[in-house]
Design an enzyme around this catalytic site. Structure first.
Site, PDB file in Angstrom:
ATOM      1  N   THR A  16       0.942  -1.230   0.063  1.00 22.82           N
ATOM      2  CA  THR A  16       0.043  -0.117  -0.051  1.00 22.82           C
ATOM      3  C   THR A  16       0.887   1.237  -0.010  1.00 22.82           C
ATOM      4  OG1 THR A  16      -0.221  -0.160   2.462  1.00 22.82           O
ATOM      5  CG2 THR A  16      -1.800  -1.261   1.211  1.00 22.82           C
ATOM      6  N   LYS A  17       2.312   1.186  -0.044  1.00 27.78           N
ATOM      7  CA  LYS A  17       3.160   2.410  -0.124  1.00 27.78           C
ATOM      8  C   LYS A  17       2.917   2.888  -1.583  1.00 27.78           C
ATOM      9  CE  LYS A  17       4.629   1.913   4.174  1.00 27.78           C
ATOM     10  NZ  LYS A  17       3.586   1.757   5.025  1.00 27.78           N
ATOM     11  N   PRO A  18       3.395   4.252  -1.605  1.00 28.51           N
ATOM     12  CA  PRO A  18       3.497   5.000  -2.924  1.00 28.51           C
ATOM     13  C   PRO A  18       4.048   3.998  -3.993  1.00 28.51           C
ATOM     14  CG  PRO A  18       4.004   6.394  -1.205  1.00 28.51           C
ATOM     15  CD  PRO A  18       3.935   5.267  -0.646  1.00 28.51           C
TER      16      PRO A  18
END
Ligand SMILES: Cc1ncc(COP(=O)(O)O)c(C=O)c1O
Length: 387
Positions: free
Chosen positions: A206-208
């Site tokens: 879910t990180k950039p």
């Protein structure tokens, strides 16, 4: 319109809006990801395959760091960075209290002592003035060596690195940036990865910039440090497989590197789309809640859009009733978690962090979202506040 929106189906007006849905990004980039994954499965170098060095080079090019060491996750990236600097028992490492527990956890895993600092109300990032205060206090007590500070780029917004570095210089502290949430962000035109001498990132899905599992990396301007990190990553063994240091196994899988190589070229466009959506949230939410933090000199990665409101819990419930995902990052500052209470001074000691923990709520903000979806979420927030 989301990047390459023609490839993803347009969501219906009443469809659930999850806080995260990595599958939608996969649908959008499927051709490139599948080709990369198939290439790894075919060449068979599942550990230390050529995609690892290719990714490390690509991350250096995109951030301006001179060296990159890919590793198993963002927590290992922090622990390895501390160990490679020789930080351990008897050492004080300053961390913001308002962050994910992994920042302080890494300090403990290295055997050092976390010292919690408060954050700035405006940005939710480390307050350099409180860092100075805490460092002076620890120095006066004479119980620990002052060694490092780990600023965190919360929600994707870079910390005040100039302010932190200046205080760090006064107290002889190393700056290790915890940029788990901020790949793709910049400050005064300098990309995350080149804002501090050492930077750690996470590739959690879910990180950039997320892979399809766990992943992380350390970016640095210090070639000798990178060599020590490479030893640590592979049992302390050199090119002749001789153990010259104590090490672990915290390598990034080749398959994850391949997936990241497919996604990296899209990072800039995706960030720009999230920025547009964040602006729309700002416009629609301005009268109902405090909008997400910004910093004039920064380009945020927009990992999360995080509003502040006294009615946070009611808003979250109303969104959930309408199948809209929202999350609290974080419901308690780290010094109040049972595992870390012994390292802090309890409730009331870090008031900004404690106040934020009671008021923050993160809304859906992904590169696959449309302006119509943002409007629907914002209208639901406004109705909840009014009701
Ligand atoms: C600020 C921060 N630091 C460290 C980490 C740890 O990263 P990972 O989950 O990849 O170990 C995270 C992950 O959520 C994070 O948000």
């Amino acid at each position: 319109m989301p990047p390459s929106a023609t490839m993803s189906p347009t969501p219906g007006a009443d469809e659930p809006i999850p806080l995260f849905d990595p599958r939608r990004q996969y649908q959008r980039l499927q051709t490139e990801i599948d080709a990369r994954v198939a290439a790894v499965l075919a060449h068979g170098a599942y550990v230390n395959g050529p995609e690892i060095a290719e990714l490390e080079d690509a991350l250096c090019r995109s951030t301006g760091a001179t060296a990159c060491v890919a590793c198993a996750n963002g927590t290992d990236a922090l622990v390895m960075s501390l160990l490679a600097h020789g930080i351990g028992p008897g050492d004080a490492v300053f961390v913001p209290a308002f962050t994910y527990v992994a920042t302080a956890g890494a300090v403990r895993l290295a055997g050092a002592t976390p010292v919690f600092c408060d954050v700035l109300e405006a940005t939710a990032n480390l307050d350099p003035t409180d860092l100075d205060r805490q460092a002076a206090r620890v120095r006066k007590s004479g119980t620990l060596r002052l060694r490092a500070v780990l600023p965190v780029d919360l929600y994707g917004l870079p910390a005040d690195y100039a302010g932190v570095q200046s205080v760090a210089d006064d107290h002889d502290l190393l700056v290790i940036a915890d940029a788990a949430q901020s790949m793709g962000a910049a400050r005064e035109g300098v990309a995350v990865g080149a804002l501090a001498p050492t930077t750690t990132v996470s590739f959690f899905p879910t990180k950039p910039l997320g892979c399809a599992g766990d992943g992380g990396a350390i970016l640095t301007s210090d070639g000798a440090l990178a060599e020590r990190l490479r030893l640590l990553r592979t049992h302390g063994t050199d090119a002749s497989r001789t153990a010259v240091a104590l090490g672990m196994n915290n390598r990034l899988d080749t398959l994850q590197a391949a997936i990241l190589l497919a996604k990296l070229p899209h990072l800039t466009t995706e960030r720009a789309h999230r920025e547009q959506l964040a602006q729309r949230y700002d416009d629609l939410l301005a009268k109902a809640v405090e909008p997400a933090p910004r910093d004039p000199g920064c380009t945020s990665a927009w990992a999360l859009y995080t509003l502040r409101s006294e009615r946070r819990d009611a808003i979250q419930q109303a969104l959930s009733d309408q199948q809209i995902g929202a999350g609290v990052y974080y419901h308690a500052p780290v010094h109040l978690h049972p595992a870390y209470q012994a390292f802090g001074d309890g409730p009331g000691s870090l008031p900004v962090s404690e106040r934020l923990a009671a008021r923050v709520l993160s809304l859906p903000l992904t590169a696959e979202m449309t302006e119509a979806q943002v409007t629907r979420v914002a209208q639901a927030v406004c109705a909840a506040v009014a009701g």
